[in-house]
Write an enzyme that holds these catalytic residues in place. Structure first.
Site, PDB file in Angstrom:
ATOM      1  N   GLU A 142       1.543   9.860  18.324  1.00 30.88           N
ATOM      2  CA  GLU A 142       1.176  11.103  18.608  1.00 30.88           C
ATOM      3  C   GLU A 142      -0.259  11.362  17.909  1.00 30.88           C
ATOM      4  OE1 GLU A 142       4.014  10.512  18.134  1.00 30.88           O
ATOM      5  OE2 GLU A 142       5.376  11.790  19.322  1.00 30.88           O
ATOM      6  N   LEU A 181       0.843  -1.239  -0.037  1.00 28.79           N
ATOM      7  CA  LEU A 181       0.184  -0.206   0.032  1.00 28.79           C
ATOM      8  C   LEU A 181       0.872   1.288  -0.167  1.00 28.79           C
ATOM      9  CD1 LEU A 181      -3.017   0.843   1.995  1.00 28.79           C
ATOM     10  CD2 LEU A 181      -1.051   2.314   2.551  1.00 28.79           C
ATOM     11  N   GLU A 199      -5.862  -2.136   9.574  1.00 28.93           N
ATOM     12  CA  GLU A 199      -4.386  -2.007   9.655  1.00 28.93           C
ATOM     13  C   GLU A 199      -3.816  -1.688  11.096  1.00 28.93           C
ATOM     14  OE1 GLU A 199      -2.671   0.881   7.136  1.00 28.93           O
ATOM     15  OE2 GLU A 199      -0.678   0.829   7.784  1.00 28.93           O
ATOM     16  N   ARG A 200      -4.559  -0.966  11.811  1.00 25.14           N
ATOM     17  CA  ARG A 200      -4.068  -0.581  13.161  1.00 25.14           C
ATOM     18  C   ARG A 200      -4.165  -1.725  14.122  1.00 25.14           C
ATOM     19  NH1 ARG A 200      -5.716   5.823  12.152  1.00 25.14           N
ATOM     20  NH2 ARG A 200      -3.720   6.031  11.157  1.00 25.14           N
ATOM     21  N   GLY A 213      20.638  -7.592  31.575  1.00 26.15           N
ATOM     22  CA  GLY A 213      21.761  -7.120  31.789  1.00 26.15           C
ATOM     23  C   GLY A 213      22.617  -6.641  30.644  1.00 26.15           C
ATOM     24  N   GLY A 214      24.061  -7.019  31.070  1.00 25.72           N
ATOM     25  CA  GLY A 214      24.996  -6.935  29.968  1.00 25.72           C
ATOM     26  C   GLY A 214      24.690  -7.668  28.830  1.00 25.72           C
ATOM     27  N   SER A 239       2.083  12.192   8.262  1.00 23.93           N
ATOM     28  CA  SER A 239       0.840  12.010   9.152  1.00 23.93           C
ATOM     29  C   SER A 239      -0.099  13.019   8.455  1.00 23.93           C
ATOM     30  CB  SER A 239       1.249  12.719  10.620  1.00 23.93           C
ATOM     31  OG  SER A 239       2.442  12.071  11.320  1.00 23.93           O
ATOM     32  N   GLU A 293       4.119  10.098   1.519  1.00 29.51           N
ATOM     33  CA  GLU A 293       5.264  11.012   0.467  1.00 29.51           C
ATOM     34  C   GLU A 293       6.189  11.420   1.094  1.00 29.51           C
ATOM     35  OE1 GLU A 293       2.711  13.224  -2.177  1.00 29.51           O
ATOM     36  OE2 GLU A 293       1.717  11.411  -2.847  1.00 29.51           O
TER      37      GLU A 293
HETATM   38  C1  LIG Z   1       9.483   0.707   8.148  1.00 31.94           C
HETATM   39  C2  LIG Z   1       8.279   1.629   7.582  1.00 31.94           C
HETATM   40  C3  LIG Z   1       7.427   1.082   7.063  1.00 31.94           C
HETATM   41  C4  LIG Z   1       6.334   1.949   6.473  1.00 31.94           C
HETATM   42  N1  LIG Z   1       5.427   1.279   5.652  1.00 31.94           N
HETATM   43  C5  LIG Z   1       4.552   2.019   4.957  1.00 31.94           C
HETATM   44  C6  LIG Z   1       3.757   1.390   3.865  1.00 31.94           C
HETATM   45  O1  LIG Z   1       3.762   0.226   3.444  1.00 31.94           O
HETATM   46  N2  LIG Z   1       2.944   2.319   3.232  1.00 31.94           N
HETATM   47  C7  LIG Z   1       2.696   3.707   3.408  1.00 31.94           C
HETATM   48  O2  LIG Z   1       2.188   4.335   2.972  1.00 31.94           O
HETATM   49  N3  LIG Z   1       3.544   4.158   4.467  1.00 31.94           N
HETATM   50  C8  LIG Z   1       4.378   3.564   5.223  1.00 31.94           C
HETATM   51  N4  LIG Z   1       5.189   3.843   6.253  1.00 31.94           N
HETATM   52  C9  LIG Z   1       5.168   5.411   6.628  1.00 31.94           C
HETATM   53  C10 LIG Z   1       4.550   5.662   7.942  1.00 31.94           C
HETATM   54  O3  LIG Z   1       3.181   5.421   8.027  1.00 31.94           O
HETATM   55  C11 LIG Z   1       4.965   7.133   8.258  1.00 31.94           C
HETATM   56  O4  LIG Z   1       6.344   7.251   8.297  1.00 31.94           O
HETATM   57  C12 LIG Z   1       4.271   7.510   9.212  1.00 31.94           C
HETATM   58  O5  LIG Z   1       2.763   7.828   8.987  1.00 31.94           O
HETATM   59  C13 LIG Z   1       4.799   9.063   9.909  1.00 31.94           C
HETATM   60  O6  LIG Z   1       4.991  10.144   8.685  1.00 31.94           O
HETATM   61  P1  LIG Z   1       6.426  10.864   8.607  1.00 31.94           P
HETATM   62  O7  LIG Z   1       7.499   9.661   8.572  1.00 31.94           O
HETATM   63  O8  LIG Z   1       6.344  11.556   7.446  1.00 31.94           O
HETATM   64  O9  LIG Z   1       6.427  11.476   9.882  1.00 31.94           O
HETATM   65  P2  LIG Z   1       5.830  13.066  10.185  1.00 31.94           P
HETATM   66  O10 LIG Z   1       4.163  13.131   9.880  1.00 31.94           O
HETATM   67  O11 LIG Z   1       6.833  14.050   9.488  1.00 31.94           O
HETATM   68  O12 LIG Z   1       5.878  13.026  11.813  1.00 31.94           O
HETATM   69  C14 LIG Z   1       7.099  13.478  12.391  1.00 31.94           C
HETATM   70  C15 LIG Z   1       6.991  13.491  13.984  1.00 31.94           C
HETATM   71  O13 LIG Z   1       5.968  14.878  14.083  1.00 31.94           O
HETATM   72  C16 LIG Z   1       4.589  14.111  14.885  1.00 31.94           C
HETATM   73  N5  LIG Z   1       3.402  14.871  14.189  1.00 31.94           N
HETATM   74  C17 LIG Z   1       3.143  15.000  12.944  1.00 31.94           C
HETATM   75  N6  LIG Z   1       1.727  15.808  13.034  1.00 31.94           N
HETATM   76  C18 LIG Z   1       1.513  15.805  14.238  1.00 31.94           C
HETATM   77  C19 LIG Z   1       0.280  16.207  14.907  1.00 31.94           C
HETATM   78  N7  LIG Z   1      -0.645  16.843  14.334  1.00 31.94           N
HETATM   79  N8  LIG Z   1       0.513  16.364  16.251  1.00 31.94           N
HETATM   80  C20 LIG Z   1       1.444  15.852  17.082  1.00 31.94           C
HETATM   81  N9  LIG Z   1       2.705  15.496  16.587  1.00 31.94           N
HETATM   82  C21 LIG Z   1       2.514  15.284  15.414  1.00 31.94           C
HETATM   83  C22 LIG Z   1       4.789  12.869  14.504  1.00 31.94           C
HETATM   84  O14 LIG Z   1       3.992  12.011  15.333  1.00 31.94           O
HETATM   85  C23 LIG Z   1       6.320  12.438  14.397  1.00 31.94           C
HETATM   86  O15 LIG Z   1       6.696  12.120  15.634  1.00 31.94           O
HETATM   87  C24 LIG Z   1       6.344   3.120   6.647  1.00 31.94           C
HETATM   88  C25 LIG Z   1       7.242   3.667   7.700  1.00 31.94           C
HETATM   89  C26 LIG Z   1       8.297   2.992   8.059  1.00 31.94           C
HETATM   90  C27 LIG Z   1       9.316   3.421   8.857  1.00 31.94           C
END
Ligand SMILES: Cc1cc2nc3c(=O)[nH]c(=O)nc-3n(C[C@H](O)[C@H](O)[C@H](O)COP(=O)(O)OP(=O)(O)OC[C@H]3O[C@@H](n4cnc5c(N)ncnc54)[C@H](O)[C@@H]3O)c2cc1C
Length: 388
Positions: free
Chosen positions: A372, A128, A247-248, A344-345, A137, A132
């Site tokens: 978050e 999926l 998913e969740r 531990g270690g 988020s 981008e």
């Molecule tokens: C190993 C891995 C597998 C993944 N697989 C998929 C996949 O299969 N398909 C897919 O589409 N995506 C995938 N993802 C993406 C994943 O869903 C996103 O990384 C995630 O949703 C967070 O987006 P971001 O990394 O852009 O972080 P950001 O949105 O940039 O967030 C950075 C920080 O800001 C905080 N933040 C952002 N908005 C708010 C808010 N409104 N209030 C408080 N705090 C906030 C976040 O909690 C975080 O701590 C994957 C990511 C990883 C690392």
């Protein structure tokens, strides 16, 4: 006794499924789990064997060759696999929960007939793509465009951090069909990857979930036939939000699997390790960690099982699924940290798998919506609900 409550939720079929998967995992996955992590290679051969016992077909109806569209069965399968290899469980989740389930729920009969049997048999791997480089988020702010042209959509843009991205034959892709309408201009597509204009980066080097490939997808005027639009045009965001629920709940099951294994290590090691002339399990501060992990695991696991069993009873599981993911995600990390502390270690070395549990568990605070964002969803609904 620990685990007794889930017996009230599971059926005999669920128990049989658990036994089958546990045996498979013990025989085939456990001996390879640290190798998968070290080499950071997706174990294609194990995936094929998973297809042979039918578990690549979780969340796919039986009429399409799947295991049935039962969320609790998916939870059980993913939890059992994650007890040994969370990264393998994650790739299975991306295949079945993220790739196949949206077709099961929202596909038309032709789409189901064309794709679900191949996905169920593992002949085609699913994924999926919503995230981008500049839209994580805030997934409504995606900029990938799908432009209508004759009998197809032409896709332009990129998607980052896509699980199974480099091995997927099919991607549930979200793109804007009416960019001026914001989230109400997003559509969902069943995108086949064997087309010109589509390419994949090399896999990210990650701290955990190694062996589950994560990559960037590039779409440069890549075609997607009109019949592969999933649901209605501009209504993709509703599909995304609904599919986030399953998913969740199921990603929470991966955290449960890690927490169970971490707890097992906490108990096993503390009974064996002697200091000051006695097993360290006799120290109350060690017992406190074991008690806390056990109590939290029991409550969170029971909640997730009840939620999964009753998934179709509730029309809206948004808050419940966010709660499940939040609590299980944080529990997986805490249980792994406590296992490291008890060892531990040794816990800090690669001699034991508990360090891997921690690296794997941390993803669940981030992927499928960060902790978050889960808190935001819960508080947002509660604040509105109780606003007089
Ligand atoms: C190993 C891995 C597998 C993944 N697989 C998929 C996949 O299969 N398909 C897919 O589409 N995506 C995938 N993802 C993406 C994943 O869903 C996103 O990384 C995630 O949703 C967070 O987006 P971001 O990394 O852009 O972080 P950001 O949105 O940039 O967030 C950075 C920080 O800001 C905080 N933040 C952002 N908005 C708010 C808010 N409104 N209030 C408080 N705090 C906030 C976040 O909690 C975080 O701590 C994957 C990511 C990883 C690392």
């Amino acid at each position: 006794m620990f685990g007794n409550l889930i017996n009230l939720i599971e059926t005999d079929e669920h128990r049989l499924l658990r036994e089958t998967v546990r045996k498979f995992v013990k025989d085939k996955v456990a001996p390879r789990a640290s190798e998968i992590d070290e080499k950071d290679e997706f174990p294609e051969d194990i995936f094929k064997e998973m297809a042979e016992i039918g578990i690549t077909g979780i969340l796919i109806p039986e009429e399409y060759g799947g295991f049935g569209d039962d969320v609790l069965s998916a939870v059980i399968v993913l939890e059992e696999i994650a007890r040994e290899s969370a990264s393998l469980a994650l790739s299975l989740l991306a295949h079945s929960v993220l790739g196949a389930h949206p077709i099961t729920r929202f596909g038309n009969p032709e789409q189901k007939k064309k794709y679900l049997p191949k996905l169920a048999k593992g002949e085609m791997i699913g994924a999926l793509a919503i995230t981008e480089p500049d839209a994580g988020s805030d997934n409504a702010s995606i900029t990938t465009i799908a432009k209508e042209e004759d009998d197809k959509f032409i896709i332009t843009g990129s998607k980052i951090f896509i699980t199974n991205g480099s091995i997927a034959g099919l991607v549930i892709l979200y793109a804007k069909t009416s960019p001026e309408k914001g989230k109400d201009g997003i559509s969902a597509f069943i995108f086949e990857t064997n087309v010109p204009g589509f390419s994949v980066s090399k896999n990210f080097e990650k701290i955990g979930m190694r062996g589950s490939p994560t990559s960037t997808l590039f779409f440069e005027n890549a075609p997607c036939p009109k019949e592969n639009l999933l649901g209605e045009k501009d209504k993709g965001f509703n599909i995304l939000v609904k599919c986030f629920e399953v998913e969740r709940i199921t990603i929470a099951a991966i955290s449960l699997g890690i927490a169970i294994s971490a707890l097992e290590w906490q108990i096993r090691y503390s009974r064996e390790r002697k200091q000051f002339g006695v097993p360290i399990s006799e120290f109350q501060m060690i017992g406190e960690k074991i008690a806390n992990t056990t109590a939290e695991l029991e409550v969170v696991r029971t909640y997730i099982y009840l939620l999964a069993k009753n998934y179709d009873v509730n029309k809206d599981n948004r808050v419940e699924s966010a709660t499940a993911k939040l609590l299980a995600g944080e529990l997986g990390v805490k249980a792994s940290l406590d296992a490291i502390q008890i060892l531990g270690g040794y816990g800090y070395t690669k001699e034991y798998p508990v360090e891997r549990y921690l690296r794997d568990a941390k993803l669940m605070d981030i992927g499928a919506g960060t902790s978050e964002i889960m808190r935001y969803i819960i508080s947002n609904v509660m604040l509105k609900k109780y606003l007089v």
